[in-house]
Design a protein around this motif. Structure first.
Motif, PDB file in Angstrom:
ATOM      1  N   PHE A 225       0.824  -1.212   0.000  1.00 29.11           N
ATOM      2  CA  PHE A 225       0.000   0.000   0.000  1.00 29.11           C
ATOM      3  C   PHE A 225       0.860   1.265   0.000  1.00 29.11           C
ATOM      4  O   PHE A 225       0.463   2.293  -0.559  1.00 29.11           O
ATOM      5  CB  PHE A 225      -0.957  -0.001   1.191  1.00 29.11           C
ATOM      6  N   ASP A 226       2.029   1.193   0.619  1.00 28.21           N
ATOM      7  CA  ASP A 226       2.937   2.332   0.563  1.00 28.21           C
ATOM      8  C   ASP A 226       3.489   2.536  -0.846  1.00 28.21           C
ATOM      9  O   ASP A 226       3.988   3.619  -1.171  1.00 28.21           O
ATOM     10  CB  ASP A 226       4.093   2.139   1.547  1.00 28.21           C
ATOM     11  N   MET A 227       3.409   1.492  -1.679  1.00 28.24           N
ATOM     12  CA  MET A 227       3.812   1.603  -3.083  1.00 28.24           C
ATOM     13  C   MET A 227       2.632   2.015  -3.959  1.00 28.24           C
ATOM     14  O   MET A 227       2.712   1.978  -5.182  1.00 28.24           O
ATOM     15  CB  MET A 227       4.380   0.264  -3.563  1.00 28.24           C
ATOM     16  N   ASN A 228       1.498   2.354  -3.319  1.00 30.70           N
ATOM     17  CA  ASN A 228       0.281   2.827  -4.001  1.00 30.70           C
ATOM     18  C   ASN A 228      -0.426   1.739  -4.810  1.00 30.70           C
ATOM     19  O   ASN A 228      -1.114   2.039  -5.789  1.00 30.70           O
ATOM     20  CB  ASN A 228       0.600   4.018  -4.920  1.00 30.70           C
ATOM     21  N   VAL A 229      -0.263   0.486  -4.419  1.00 33.34           N
ATOM     22  CA  VAL A 229      -1.035  -0.592  -5.047  1.00 33.34           C
ATOM     23  C   VAL A 229      -2.515  -0.373  -4.715  1.00 33.34           C
ATOM     24  O   VAL A 229      -2.864  -0.169  -3.541  1.00 33.34           O
ATOM     25  CB  VAL A 229      -0.564  -1.966  -4.528  1.00 33.34           C
ATOM     26  N   PRO A 230      -3.414  -0.383  -5.705  1.00 32.40           N
ATOM     27  CA  PRO A 230      -4.822  -0.052  -5.443  1.00 32.40           C
ATOM     28  C   PRO A 230      -5.553  -1.067  -4.573  1.00 32.40           C
ATOM     29  O   PRO A 230      -6.416  -0.709  -3.783  1.00 32.40           O
ATOM     30  CB  PRO A 230      -5.434   0.019  -6.843  1.00 32.40           C
ATOM     31  N   ALA A 231      -5.225  -2.360  -4.720  1.00 31.36           N
ATOM     32  CA  ALA A 231      -5.897  -3.398  -3.946  1.00 31.36           C
ATOM     33  C   ALA A 231      -4.988  -4.620  -3.871  1.00 31.36           C
ATOM     34  O   ALA A 231      -4.213  -4.891  -4.794  1.00 31.36           O
ATOM     35  CB  ALA A 231      -7.236  -3.771  -4.582  1.00 31.36           C
ATOM     36  N   VAL A 232      -5.099  -5.353  -2.759  1.00 35.04           N
ATOM     37  CA  VAL A 232      -4.242  -6.518  -2.532  1.00 35.04           C
ATOM     38  C   VAL A 232      -5.104  -7.710  -2.128  1.00 35.04           C
ATOM     39  O   VAL A 232      -5.989  -7.595  -1.274  1.00 35.04           O
ATOM     40  CB  VAL A 232      -3.191  -6.252  -1.434  1.00 35.04           C
ATOM     41  N   CYS A 233      -4.824  -8.839  -2.762  1.00 38.26           N
ATOM     42  CA  CYS A 233      -5.442 -10.116  -2.388  1.00 38.26           C
ATOM     43  C   CYS A 233      -4.326 -11.022  -1.885  1.00 38.26           C
ATOM     44  O   CYS A 233      -3.444 -11.414  -2.656  1.00 38.26           O
ATOM     45  CB  CYS A 233      -6.150 -10.744  -3.586  1.00 38.26           C
ATOM     46  N   ILE A 435      -8.156 -17.140  -9.261  1.00 40.28           N
ATOM     47  CA  ILE A 435      -8.814 -16.101  -8.464  1.00 40.28           C
ATOM     48  C   ILE A 435      -8.860 -14.781  -9.225  1.00 40.28           C
ATOM     49  O   ILE A 435      -9.899 -14.117  -9.297  1.00 40.28           O
ATOM     50  CB  ILE A 435      -8.070 -15.919  -7.121  1.00 40.28           C
ATOM     51  N   SER A 436      -7.727 -14.389  -9.793  1.00 36.57           N
ATOM     52  CA  SER A 436      -7.634 -13.061 -10.400  1.00 36.57           C
ATOM     53  C   SER A 436      -8.436 -12.931 -11.686  1.00 36.57           C
ATOM     54  O   SER A 436      -8.648 -11.815 -12.167  1.00 36.57           O
ATOM     55  CB  SER A 436      -6.160 -12.720 -10.686  1.00 36.57           C
ATOM     56  N   ASN A 437      -8.895 -14.040 -12.263  1.00 39.58           N
ATOM     57  CA  ASN A 437      -9.741 -13.980 -13.463  1.00 39.58           C
ATOM     58  C   ASN A 437     -11.212 -14.243 -13.154  1.00 39.58           C
ATOM     59  O   ASN A 437     -12.029 -14.357 -14.067  1.00 39.58           O
ATOM     60  CB  ASN A 437      -9.252 -14.982 -14.512  1.00 39.58           C
ATOM     61  N   LEU A 438     -11.546 -14.355 -11.873  1.00 44.45           N
ATOM     62  CA  LEU A 438     -12.936 -14.567 -11.480  1.00 44.45           C
ATOM     63  C   LEU A 438     -13.816 -13.395 -11.881  1.00 44.45           C
ATOM     64  O   LEU A 438     -13.358 -12.246 -11.912  1.00 44.45           O
ATOM     65  CB  LEU A 438     -13.022 -14.750  -9.962  1.00 44.45           C
ATOM     66  N   SER A 439     -15.067 -13.681 -12.162  1.00 48.35           N
ATOM     67  CA  SER A 439     -16.001 -12.612 -12.524  1.00 48.35           C
ATOM     68  C   SER A 439     -16.245 -11.660 -11.358  1.00 48.35           C
ATOM     69  O   SER A 439     -16.655 -10.516 -11.572  1.00 48.35           O
ATOM     70  CB  SER A 439     -17.328 -13.219 -12.996  1.00 48.35           C
ATOM     71  N   THR A 440     -16.011 -12.110 -10.118  1.00 47.18           N
ATOM     72  CA  THR A 440     -16.240 -11.263  -8.945  1.00 47.18           C
ATOM     73  C   THR A 440     -14.978 -10.545  -8.472  1.00 47.18           C
ATOM     74  O   THR A 440     -15.010  -9.830  -7.474  1.00 47.18           O
ATOM     75  CB  THR A 440     -16.779 -12.115  -7.783  1.00 47.18           C
ATOM     76  N   PHE A 441     -13.853 -10.743  -9.194  1.00 42.75           N
ATOM     77  CA  PHE A 441     -12.602 -10.116  -8.777  1.00 42.75           C
ATOM     78  C   PHE A 441     -12.557  -8.656  -9.267  1.00 42.75           C
ATOM     79  O   PHE A 441     -13.026  -8.385 -10.382  1.00 42.75           O
ATOM     80  CB  PHE A 441     -11.418 -10.894  -9.367  1.00 42.75           C
ATOM     81  N   PRO A 442     -12.029  -7.727  -8.454  1.00 37.27           N
ATOM     82  CA  PRO A 442     -11.385  -7.915  -7.155  1.00 37.27           C
ATOM     83  C   PRO A 442     -12.333  -7.915  -5.973  1.00 37.27           C
ATOM     84  O   PRO A 442     -11.920  -8.314  -4.879  1.00 37.27           O
ATOM     85  CB  PRO A 442     -10.417  -6.730  -7.084  1.00 37.27           C
ATOM     86  N   GLY A 443     -13.565  -7.444  -6.155  1.00 36.30           N
ATOM     87  CA  GLY A 443     -14.617  -7.414  -5.143  1.00 36.30           C
ATOM     88  C   GLY A 443     -14.325  -8.024  -3.785  1.00 36.30           C
ATOM     89  O   GLY A 443     -13.629  -7.446  -2.949  1.00 36.30           O
ATOM     90  N   PRO A 444     -14.843  -9.244  -3.528  1.00 36.80           N
ATOM     91  CA  PRO A 444     -14.717  -9.819  -2.178  1.00 36.80           C
ATOM     92  C   PRO A 444     -13.333 -10.370  -1.865  1.00 36.80           C
ATOM     93  O   PRO A 444     -13.089 -10.799  -0.734  1.00 36.80           O
ATOM     94  CB  PRO A 444     -15.757 -10.942  -2.210  1.00 36.80           C
ATOM     95  N   TRP A 445     -12.441 -10.389  -2.834  1.00 37.88           N
ATOM     96  CA  TRP A 445     -11.132 -11.004  -2.630  1.00 37.88           C
ATOM     97  C   TRP A 445     -10.089 -10.020  -2.134  1.00 37.88           C
ATOM     98  O   TRP A 445      -9.147 -10.409  -1.432  1.00 37.88           O
ATOM     99  CB  TRP A 445     -10.651 -11.647  -3.938  1.00 37.88           C
ATOM    100  N   CYS A 446     -10.195  -8.781  -2.498  1.00 39.63           N
ATOM    101  CA  CYS A 446      -9.135  -7.812  -2.213  1.00 39.63           C
ATOM    102  C   CYS A 446      -9.517  -6.860  -1.093  1.00 39.63           C
ATOM    103  O   CYS A 446     -10.695  -6.648  -0.800  1.00 39.63           O
ATOM    104  CB  CYS A 446      -8.810  -7.007  -3.471  1.00 39.63           C
ATOM    105  N   ILE A 447      -8.490  -6.288  -0.478  1.00 41.46           N
ATOM    106  CA  ILE A 447      -8.689  -5.194   0.458  1.00 41.46           C
ATOM    107  C   ILE A 447      -7.902  -3.994  -0.059  1.00 41.46           C
ATOM    108  O   ILE A 447      -6.917  -4.141  -0.773  1.00 41.46           O
ATOM    109  CB  ILE A 447      -8.243  -5.559   1.890  1.00 41.46           C
ATOM    110  N   THR A 448      -8.371  -2.834   0.316  1.00 40.03           N
ATOM    111  CA  THR A 448      -7.707  -1.584  -0.066  1.00 40.03           C
ATOM    112  C   THR A 448      -7.075  -0.949   1.169  1.00 40.03           C
ATOM    113  O   THR A 448      -7.260  -1.423   2.296  1.00 40.03           O
ATOM    114  CB  THR A 448      -8.703  -0.609  -0.701  1.00 40.03           C
ATOM    115  N   ARG A 449      -6.336   0.112   0.951  1.00 40.81           N
ATOM    116  CA  ARG A 449      -5.690   0.808   2.064  1.00 40.81           C
ATOM    117  C   ARG A 449      -6.719   1.269   3.087  1.00 40.81           C
ATOM    118  O   ARG A 449      -6.492   1.189   4.300  1.00 40.81           O
ATOM    119  CB  ARG A 449      -4.905   2.002   1.533  1.00 40.81           C
TER     120      ARG A 449
END
Length: 460
Positions: A225-233, A435-449
């Motif tokens: 997140f300090d590198m400004n990544v928008p979302a992380v799974c 996971i990363s090609n799921l139709s629901t990604f990034p939705g429930p899989w990722c968190i943001t800062r």
């Protein structure tokens, strides 16, 4: 023909000629269908079409439209399009991902009110909108990284040689690790979500192990997140390997560089309370044994050693294999080619006092069985998935299955199956790709800062 005539007449209308293409253009929506494109036709054009048709032709058109609507609303045609759109993925993997992994990590059980069948028409449109992601599968041995839309990782390197132990949550070391990956991929961290595997360390259920896992995950998230990544799974490496085998429950045996980790997983969640056994040696012992034998026979440690390692295998019956190996040459490796794999089952061959692979897996299964965890299927732990580079040795899966059937009581061994690494050394990476090609990604899989708990935003 009638449509062509109508377009000709509409084209002559100067006040509308600029807007007719927009009128029939499909909006950029994930739920758009062929039928909804016809729904966008202006009513005056539809009326003019009908006026040019005879009653019999209008009836045929009506029946055709109804048939098209049934076809577009059904799953079969969209399954066909999904197969064509994602030719690099098998339909089995797409179906598994979309029916088993949609709810996020850790997986949430489907409620009874949710319909069993869903619309692949929506899945098709949503998958087309999923952004490209960066997948980073790092560990104590090797790191694999690449884009989620690619067939395989674009880069690999030896983690411990370049960065040391990245499982130690030191901010500067982790930062150097991730910065190097983004530089080698020539991408900006702020452009894509990141799927990262959590290393297989601190696997027991003690309070100190829990604290270590939290600290490592927090450090990884803070660096990204300090590198400004928008979302992380961030997903456990063993869980990713299980997903690559199209399973959500089972036991993952990861033959790592330093240790062999045996991880029971139920519905995508690591079951540490039933005991995770860690065998105190890994792939480094196998390669070390090979080098030692090659030095004893004065074989050059060069490309030949790599080729020899590829020729190694695991004997289904070790004693029978030894008896057939009567014509050993002093200048070549013969019995050593299957003795390397035998170390996994008989560590004493390499001078180690450790638990054999079959004993560790059997003990883990016994713990799972004794725990009596209530599930729809009591055999959730009887599927064993192998992961790690050395787990790809030919014959390993068959030998482990044989040993387990001989070692376990009949009440447990029935139904046991061992699956070799589905994608070889890149198994966990391909699990992340699902996971990363799921139709629901990034939705429930990722968190943001913003979603990261405030107390986790550490100052380094």
């Amino acid at each position: 023909m009638n449509l062509r005539k109508v377009w000709g007449s509409v084209w002559k209308r100067s006040n509308r000629c600029k807007d007719w293409r927009k009128a029939i253009q499909a909006p950029k929506s994930s739920s758009i269908t062929i039928i909804s494109v016809f729904d966008q036709l202006p009513m005056d054009i539809v009326v003019e079409i009908l006026m040019r048709m005879e009653a019999r032709d209008a009836l045929k058109l009506s029946l055709t439209c109804k048939a098209l609507k049934r076809l577009a609303g059904g799953n079969r045609v969209w399954i066909f399009y999904l197969q064509c759109l994602h030719e690099e993925e098998s339909w089995d993997s797409i179906l598994f991902a979309e029916t088993s992994l949609r709810s996020g990590y850790p997986l949430r059980r489907m409620v009874s009110s949710e319909p069993e069948e869903f619309s692949f028409m929506s899945v098709y449109g949503q998958r087309a909108q999923v952004p490209d992601s960066i997948i980073i599968d790092g560990g104590s041995g090797f790191c694999k990284f690449g884009r989620s839309k690619n067939d395989s990782p674009s880069g690999r390197y030896v983690t411990f040689a370049e960065f040391g132990n990245i499982e130690s949550p030191i901010y500067a070391r982790l930062q150097h690790f991730f910065v190097t990956i983004f530089n080698r991929m020539q991408v900006k961290p702020s452009m894509q979500p990141v799927v990262v595997s959590l290393p297989l360390c601190h696997q027991d259920d003690t309070e100190s192990a829990k604290a270590s896992r939290r600290q490592l995950k927090t450090a990884i998230l803070n660096v990204l997140f300090d590198m400004n990544v928008p979302a992380v799974c961030a997903v456990n490496q063993a869980v990713l390997a299980l997903y690559a085998a199209q399973q959500t429950s089972g036991i993952v045996v990861n033959i790592g560089f330093q240790v062999i980790t045996i991880v029971p997983i139920l519905h995508g969640k690591v079951m540490r309370q039933v005991g995770v056994e860690v065998i105190g040696f890994g792939a480094s012992k196998l390669t070390g044994f090979l080098k030692e034998k090659m030095q004893e026979k004065n074989i050059t440690l060069s490309l030949l050693s790599v080729q020899t390692l590829k020729e190694c295998y695991v004997a289904l019956d070790y004693e029978a294999e030894l008896s057939r190996d009567a014509q050993e040459s002093a200048a070549t490796l013969s019995k050593e080619r299957f003795q390397i794999g035998e170390i996994l089952f008989q560590p004493r061959l390499a001078g180690m006092r450790a638990m054999g692979l079959q004993q560790g897996v059997a003990l883990c299964m016994d713990h799972c069985d004794a725990a009596g965890i209530t599930t729809g299927d009591g055999s959730w732990f009887k599927t064993v998935v192998l992961a790690g580079g050395s787990a790809s040795l030919p014959g390993l899966a068959e030998r482990l299955a044989k040993e387990l059937h001989d070692y376990l009581p009949s009440s447990i061994c029935n139904g046991v199956r061992v699956i070799p690494p589905p994608c070889g050394v890149d198994t966990a990476w391909h699990g992340a790709k699902l996971i990363s090609n799921l139709s629901t990604f990034p939705g429930p899989w990722c968190i943001t800062r913003k979603q990261l708990p405030r107390k986790s935003r550490l100052m380094w």
